[in-house]
Design a protein around this motif. Structure first.
Motif, mmCIF file in Angstrom:
data_model
loop_
_atom_site.group_PDB
_atom_site.id
_atom_site.type_symbol
_atom_site.label_atom_id
_atom_site.label_comp_id
_atom_site.label_asym_id
_atom_site.label_seq_id
_atom_site.Cartn_x
_atom_site.Cartn_y
_atom_site.Cartn_z
ATOM 1 N N ALA A 299 57.842 61.688 -10.235
ATOM 2 C CA ALA A 299 57.710 62.434 -11.484
ATOM 3 C C ALA A 299 56.455 61.993 -12.241
ATOM 4 O O ALA A 299 55.741 62.819 -12.825
ATOM 5 C CB ALA A 299 58.953 62.246 -12.345
ATOM 6 N N ALA A 300 56.185 60.682 -12.227
ATOM 7 C CA ALA A 300 54.976 60.177 -12.895
ATOM 8 C C ALA A 300 53.714 60.678 -12.203
ATOM 9 O O ALA A 300 52.721 61.021 -12.863
ATOM 10 C CB ALA A 300 55.007 58.645 -12.911
ATOM 11 N N VAL A 301 53.733 60.728 -10.874
ATOM 12 C CA VAL A 301 52.566 61.239 -10.130
ATOM 13 C C VAL A 301 52.322 62.708 -10.464
ATOM 14 O O VAL A 301 51.181 63.123 -10.716
ATOM 15 C CB VAL A 301 52.780 61.060 -8.612
ATOM 16 N N VAL A 302 53.389 63.506 -10.488
ATOM 17 C CA VAL A 302 53.248 64.932 -10.805
ATOM 18 C C VAL A 302 52.725 65.106 -12.226
ATOM 19 O O VAL A 302 51.819 65.912 -12.482
ATOM 20 C CB VAL A 302 54.594 65.659 -10.620
ATOM 21 N N ALA A 303 53.285 64.342 -13.179
ATOM 22 C CA ALA A 303 52.833 64.445 -14.572
ATOM 23 C C ALA A 303 51.366 64.045 -14.711
ATOM 24 O O ALA A 303 50.604 64.687 -15.453
ATOM 25 C CB ALA A 303 53.713 63.567 -15.463
ATOM 26 N N SER A 309 44.615 67.823 -14.292
ATOM 27 C CA SER A 309 44.198 69.206 -14.069
ATOM 28 C C SER A 309 43.873 69.896 -15.386
ATOM 29 O O SER A 309 42.897 70.656 -15.480
ATOM 30 C CB SER A 309 45.299 69.978 -13.336
ATOM 31 N N TRP A 310 44.673 69.626 -16.409
ATOM 32 C CA TRP A 310 44.417 70.237 -17.716
ATOM 33 C C TRP A 310 43.139 69.688 -18.345
ATOM 34 O O TRP A 310 42.336 70.426 -18.912
ATOM 35 C CB TRP A 310 45.609 69.990 -18.634
ATOM 36 N N ARG A 311 42.938 68.395 -18.218
ATOM 37 C CA ARG A 311 41.753 67.775 -18.818
ATOM 38 C C ARG A 311 40.482 68.276 -18.157
ATOM 39 O O ARG A 311 39.459 68.474 -18.833
ATOM 40 C CB ARG A 311 41.857 66.258 -18.690
ATOM 41 N N TRP A 312 40.518 68.476 -16.858
ATOM 42 C CA TRP A 312 39.317 68.874 -16.115
ATOM 43 C C TRP A 312 39.329 70.360 -15.760
ATOM 44 O O TRP A 312 38.639 70.777 -14.830
ATOM 45 C CB TRP A 312 39.212 68.057 -14.822
ATOM 46 N N ARG A 313 40.077 71.141 -16.507
ATOM 47 C CA ARG A 313 40.233 72.554 -16.148
ATOM 48 C C ARG A 313 38.916 73.315 -16.177
ATOM 49 O O ARG A 313 38.773 74.317 -15.464
ATOM 50 C CB ARG A 313 41.264 73.211 -17.069
#
Length: 488
Positions: A299-303, A309-313
Motif C-alpha cells: 500500500a505504501a509503494v502504491v501511494a 506521478s502527480w508531482r511529475w505529471r
C-alpha cells in the motif's frame, strides 16, 4: 505497411512461436482442462447447439463464449489431441507478439518524436524490443501453455487490434471506419475475456497522453463502448456470482480486498522485473489481515507511486499514463471481485504488464540515442535470459503432476496443490501416495468438501477401506469450517 516493419512484426511472431515450441508437446492438465475442454461435450463440434451453449453457459463462472467457440473449432480439426489445442494457443500468442510490435511502434512514435540525427531504424528496434519483452517473458507461460486459459491470448488479439484501429483513426485524416472496427473488436475482446471491459478507460488515458485530446470529446465518443462494456461487465459479475468459487463480501470484506489489490499491483511489477519463483498457484489463505506487513508495504509503494506521478505529471506524463493504464487493466483481476483460491496469478499479467514492455521499448530507444552498442547489448542481456526462463517455466506445465509438484516446491503447505496432486496420483492408481497427499491437504487447510469427495471416490473404487474414510471424516468434523459442509 513498409517492408521493414512488416518483416519485424513477423520476426516477433516467429521468435514467440520458437520459444513456445515445448508447449506443443504438453498434454491435458487436470486443472480446468476437463470441465472446459477435454471432457466438455459442448465443445465437440461447431454447430448450432454448441454455439447456443457457448453464449449461454459459464461452467467455471467466467463468461467467455469466444474461447469456447475456439475450442469447438479445434475439435473440428484435432479431435481431442491436446497438441492441436496447444498449437492454436501458441499461434494466437505469436500473433499477439506481432500486434504488440505494431502498437508499440505507433505509441512510441507519438510519445517520443524522432530526434534530429536519430537513425530511422531506432523506432522499429525499440518496438521490436518491447514486443519481445512482452511475448518471451515467463509470466506469459500460464496463459499460453495452459489450454484452459486460451481466453488470454484470444482476448489479446481483439484488444490489441482495437487499440491499433483506434490509433489509426486518431491519425490526421484517419479513416472513419476505424472507429467502427474499434467497437467491433472491443465487443469481441469482451466475449473472449471479461477483463476487456476496461478498454474504453485505457483509451481515455491514451487520449490524455500521448494523444492530448480534449477529454469532453473523448468521453462523448466512447459512450457506446462504455455502455456495452458496462452491460457485459454486469453479465460477467452475475455469471461469476453464481459460481462456487466466488467470494461473498461478508467473508472477504472491502479492507481485505483493497489490501489484496495493493499487493497485486506491486506483485506483477516485481515479477516483471525479476521473474523468479513463478508458481502455477499462489494460495490465498483466509482470513487475510489487511494490516499484515506485506500488505502495508505494498500500500505504501502504491501511494508513493501515485504521489510521484502527480508531482511529475507535467515533466513526465508517461509515468502517470503508464501507471493509470496498468491499474485500470488489472483492476478486475486484483481481488476486488475475488473468485477462486488464488491470491494472485501469473495469467493476470498478460495484458496489464504490456505497459512495462512499452516502457522498456521507450528506455531502449532513449539508450540508442546516447550509446548505441551499450543499448543493444543491454537489450540482448534482458531478452535472452527472459526467453531461456520462459522455456524452463514451460516444463512445469507439461502435465498435472509437474504442475502441482512445482507449486509444492514453492509452497509446501498449499492445500490446493496437495489436493490436486492426490487426485492425480489416485487417477494413476497410486493409492498410498494419494491418501498421504489428502491427509497433508487436510493438515494444511480444511478444504473439506473436495477432500471428502476425493476420498469417497477411492472408497467406491475399493482403493481405501470405509473405516479409514470414517477416521478422516471424524478429523474433519473437529474443524469448524467443515461442520456445515459435512452436515449438508
Amino acid at each position: 505497411m513498409p517492408v521493414r516493419p512488416a518483416f519485424l512484426a513477423l520476426a516477433a511472431a516467429v521468435a514467440s512461436f520458437l520459444v513456445f515450441i515445448p508447449s506443443l508437446f504438453h498434454g491435458w492438465l487436470s486443472w480446468d482442462d476437463p470441465i472446459m475442454v477435454s471432457m466438455n461435450p459442448h465443445i465437440r463440434g461447431f454447430v448450432w447447439d454448441q454455439l447456443k451453449w457457448a453464449f449461454t453457459s459459464s461452467p467455471t463462472g467466467a463468461y467467455q463464449p469466444l474461447a469456447y467457440l475456439s475450442y469447438g473449432l479445434d475439435f473440428t480439426f484435432w479431435g481431442l489431441d491436446p497438441r492441436g489445442y496447444h498449437l492454436t494457443s501458441v499461434l494466437l500468442h505469436a500473433l499477439n507478439a506481432a500486434l504488440v510490435f505494431l502498437v508499440s511502434r505507433r505509441l512510441l512514435s507519438l510519445c517520443v518524436p524522432q530526434g534530429r540525427g536519430e537513425a530511422a531504424w531506432s523506432l522499429d528496434a525499440a518496438a521490436l524490443s518491447a514486443a519481445l519483452v512482452f511475448a518471451l517473458h515467463p509470466l506469459r507461460v500460464e496463459s499460453v501453455s495452459w489450454v484452459a486459459e486460451r481466453r488470454d491470448p484470444l482476448c489479446g488479439i481483439f484488444w490489441l487490434g482495437a487499440i491499433l484501429s483506434y490509433l489509426r483513426a486518431r491519425r490526421p485524416g484517419g479513416p472513419s471506419r476505424s472507429l467502427i472496427q474499434v467497437h467491433a473488436l472491443f465487443a469481441a475482446a469482451c466475449l473472449a475475456k471479461g477483463v476487456a471491459v476496461t478498454l474504453p478507460l485505457v483509451l481515455l488515458v491514451m487520449d490524455v497522453w500521448p494523444l492530448r485530446r480534449r477529454l469532453v470529446d473523448s468521453v462523448a465518443e466512447k459512450i457506446p463502448m462504455l455502455v456495452l462494456g458496462g452491460a457485459l461487465g454486469i453479465l460477467a459479475v452475475w455469471q461469476q456470482s453464481g459460481a462456487r468459487a466466488a467470494w461473498a463480501w461478508s467473508d472477504h470484506g472491502l479492507a481485505v480486498r483493497l489490501a489484496q489489490m495493493a499487493y497485486a499491483l506491486v506483485f506483477y511489477v516485481r515479477k516483471t522485473l525479476w521473474p523468479s519463483g513463478l508458481s502455477p498457484f499462489y494460495e490465498l489463505r483466509p482470513p487475510l489481515d489487511p494490516l499484515e506487513a506485506r500488505f502495508l508495504f505494498c500500500a505504501a509503494v502504491v501511494a508513493s507511486f501515485v504521489a510521484a506521478s502527480w508531482r511529475w505529471r507535467r515533466q513526465r506524463p508517461w509515468l502517470a499514463a503508464a501507471g493509470a493504464a496498468y491499474a485500470i487493466i488489472l483492476l478486475p483481476l486484483s481481488g476486488i471481485m475475488q473468485a477462486g483460491a488464488q491470491l494472485v496469478a501469473d495469467r493476470y499479467s498478460y495484458l496489464s504488464c504490456l505497459v512495462w514492455a512499452l516502457l522498456f521499448g521507450a528506455a531502449f530507444r532513449a539508450g540508442l540515442r546516447r550509446a548505441r552498442l551499450a543499448a543493444l547489448a543491454s537489450a540482448v542481456a534482458v531478452i535472452l535470459p527472459l526467453a531461456a526462463t520462459c522455456v524452463a517455466q514451460q516444463s512445469h506445465w507439461r502435465d498435472s503432476q509437474s504442475l502441482w509438484l512445482r507449486t509444492l516446491a514453492l509452497d509446501p503447505d498449499s492445500p490446493t496443490a496437495w489436493l490436486n496432486l492426490g487426485a492425480e496420483w489416485a487417477r494413476k492408481g497410486s493409492t498410498t501416495q494419494a491418501v498421504d497427499a489428502f491427509r497433508r491437504a487436510l493438515a494444511a487447510d480444511p478444504a473439506c468438501p473436495p477432500l471428502v469427495e476425493r476420498l469417497s471416490s477411492l472408497v467406491e473404487r475399493g482403493d481405501i477401506d470405509a473405516a479409514e474414510l470414517l477416521n478422516v471424516r471424524a478429523g474433519l468434523k473437529t474443524r469448524p469450517v467443515c461442520r456445515k459442509a459435512l452436515a449438508d
